[in-house]
Motif scaffolding. Structure first.
Motif, PDB file in Angstrom:
ATOM      1  N   SER A  25      38.055  35.047 -28.161  1.00 55.21           N
ATOM      2  CA  SER A  25      38.744  35.660 -29.305  1.00 55.21           C
ATOM      3  C   SER A  25      40.173  36.033 -28.912  1.00 55.21           C
ATOM      4  CB  SER A  25      37.999  36.914 -29.785  1.00 55.21           C
ATOM      5  OG  SER A  25      36.729  36.573 -30.290  1.00 55.21           O
ATOM      6  N   GLU A  69      39.434  38.299 -36.474  1.00 61.80           N
ATOM      7  CA  GLU A  69      38.907  38.091 -37.834  1.00 61.80           C
ATOM      8  C   GLU A  69      39.861  38.673 -38.883  1.00 61.80           C
ATOM      9  OE1 GLU A  69      34.896  39.669 -37.226  1.00 61.80           O
ATOM     10  OE2 GLU A  69      34.114  37.626 -36.915  1.00 61.80           O
ATOM     11  N   LEU A 112      36.961  29.487 -37.368  1.00 61.60           N
ATOM     12  CA  LEU A 112      37.383  30.660 -38.132  1.00 61.60           C
ATOM     13  C   LEU A 112      37.149  30.412 -39.616  1.00 61.60           C
ATOM     14  CD1 LEU A 112      40.764  31.657 -36.399  1.00 61.60           C
ATOM     15  CD2 LEU A 112      38.576  32.851 -36.225  1.00 61.60           C
ATOM     16  N   PHE A 128      36.073  35.676 -40.337  1.00 60.84           N
ATOM     17  CA  PHE A 128      34.939  35.591 -39.411  1.00 60.84           C
ATOM     18  C   PHE A 128      35.280  34.629 -38.283  1.00 60.84           C
ATOM     19  CE2 PHE A 128      33.266  36.697 -43.521  1.00 60.84           C
ATOM     20  CZ  PHE A 128      32.411  37.759 -43.223  1.00 60.84           C
ATOM     21  N   ALA A 129      34.880  34.986 -37.061  1.00 64.42           N
ATOM     22  CA  ALA A 129      35.123  34.104 -35.917  1.00 64.42           C
ATOM     23  C   ALA A 129      33.788  33.606 -35.362  1.00 64.42           C
ATOM     24  CB  ALA A 129      35.909  34.845 -34.841  1.00 64.42           C
ATOM     25  N   GLU A 148      36.993  41.327 -33.939  1.00 70.83           N
ATOM     26  CA  GLU A 148      37.420  41.878 -35.222  1.00 70.83           C
ATOM     27  C   GLU A 148      38.936  41.744 -35.411  1.00 70.83           C
ATOM     28  OE1 GLU A 148      35.311  45.538 -36.386  1.00 70.83           O
ATOM     29  OE2 GLU A 148      37.336  46.313 -36.703  1.00 70.83           O
TER      30      GLU A 148
END
Ligand SMILES: *Cc1c(COP(=O)(O)O)cnc(C)c1O
Length: 374
Positions: free
Chosen positions: A235, A56, A207, A69-70, A53
């Motif tokens: 991430s 993101e 991404l 969004f990842a 998150e």
């Protein structure tokens, strides 16, 4: 916040619980609930993970999007976007989009009934002519690969709005430091974060940033349903890469400009493809802050290709791009080998075309490697 600050402090900065200045790696699949159904906002890591998150939120901030969004790769990101459409829908793609994008559209989604046309998006008229009653989206890449063709994002977005189509821009080559498609009217921006965003050739990731809550909800539904997520360790690595994006891109652009200008002066170079050299480019200057680190050039003979490739000291012979190290490839034999020879010829991808992802090394050392006659 200005971009150079946002890239360092954007997204979720640090850790509130401990004061750690970097986001912790939440290596967990699930989360303890206080009572049945009473959770902290996190239930299961496919649906949401604090490290992912943070990343993101960071890409949403950098692209000026509503939500980010990842995904597990650039292709997972593009495929999830394509899952927003249904059987019978028509999409328009650029005729020289990334080979993997072409493949997934042509070989996977067409089997699911999503039809497409590939057009040269450098002319807005071509796009207008390709729009049908069932067209739902346009996917463009600018600059394109490997011939660095430019598409006017704002002009395409006008057609998209007029015809009620989604405009998806693959911003991998430029990054939000150099080009922000959502501000130019695109709806979705997608990246192979494997390239410049990660920047160190150490992670495969995708991404996405979208411009509205409605699109965010739809894409989150797809991401959670199909599970094409990026894990917490990758991430974290990607956040670390992105924090130096502005510094790296400046050097990539500076080195690439010097190399492109040097190539222009060489008698054995027939053509140099670098957006900054093209006088017509001024028209698009408003959409790109600088011209990036990718150069393609055509040399006079196969012999010269062989000489350069056989005596590399600094540059690495490899596919991919966007890392701190310079990477060189021959598209016709490597990234574009699966494109039929006639189609390669039609697109202008000759066997003597060399693609260089200019790294951040000392530019003199990169140039030394490119001299075929020493
Ligand atoms: C590499 C690349 C992709 C695919 O991304 P992966 O991370 O390799 O899945 C998509 N678009 C462009 C422009 C790329 O260069």
């Amino acid at each position: 916040m200005k971009f150079n600050t946002l890239v360092i402090h954007g997204g979720i900065d640090g850790d509130k619980a401990t004061g750690a200045v970097t986001v912790p790696i939440y290596q967990t699949s699930t989360y303890k609930q206080k009572a049945v159904g009473e959770h902290t906002g996190y239930e299961y890591s496919r649906t949401g993970n604090p490290t992912r998150e943070a990343l993101e939120k960071l890409i949403a901030d950098l692209e000026g999007g509503y939500r980010g969004f990842a995904f597990g790769s650039g292709m997972a990101a593009l495929s999830s976007i394509l899952m927003l459409f249904k059987s019978g829908d028509h999409i328009i793609i650029g005729d020289d989009v990334y080979g993997g994008t072409y493949r997934v559209v042509d070989k996977v989604f067409s089997h699911l009934g999503i039809v497409y046309d590939a057009v040269d998006t450098t002319s807005v008229d071509n796009i207008r002519k390709a729009v049908k009653h069932n067209t739902k989206a346009i996917i463009v890449e600018t600059p394109s690969n490997p011939l660095m063709k430019l598409t006017d994002i704002a002009a395409v977005s006008e057609i998209a709005k007029e015809q009620n189509l989604l405009l998806v821009v693959d911003n991998t080559f430029m990054t939000p430091y150099l080009q922000r498609p959502l501000e130019l009217g695109a709806d979705i921006v997608v990246h192979s974060a494997t390239k410049y965003l990660g920047g160190h050739s150490d992670v495969v990731a995708g991404l996405v940033a979208v411009n509205t809550e409605a699109l965010a909800e739809k894409l989150h539904f797809v991401q959670n349903s199909v599970g094409a997520i990026l894990g917490p360790q990758d991430s974290w690595l990607l956040i670390k890469g992105i924090r130096t994006l502005a510094l790296r891109m400046d050097r990539h652009c500076e080195n690439a400009t010097k190399i492109a200008q040097w190539l222009l002066l060489q008698t054995w170079v027939k053509k140099v493809y670098y957006p900054g050299l093209d006088s017509k480019v001024t028209h698009y200057e408003k959409q790109m802050k600088d011209y990036g680190g990718m150069i393609s050039f055509e040399v006079a003979s196969q012999d010269i290709v062989d000489k350069i490739m056989s005596d590399l000291k600094v540059i690495t012979l490899a596919e991919s791009l966007g890392g701190i190290e310079s990477l060189i490839s021959v598209p016709a034999k490597m990234t574009h080998a699966s494109v039929p020879p006639e189609k390669r010829q039609a697109l202008g991808i000759k066997d003597t075309l060399i693609r260089l992802s200019v790294g951040v090394e000392d530019v003199e050392d990169i140039i030394k490697d490119l001299r075929p006659f020493i």
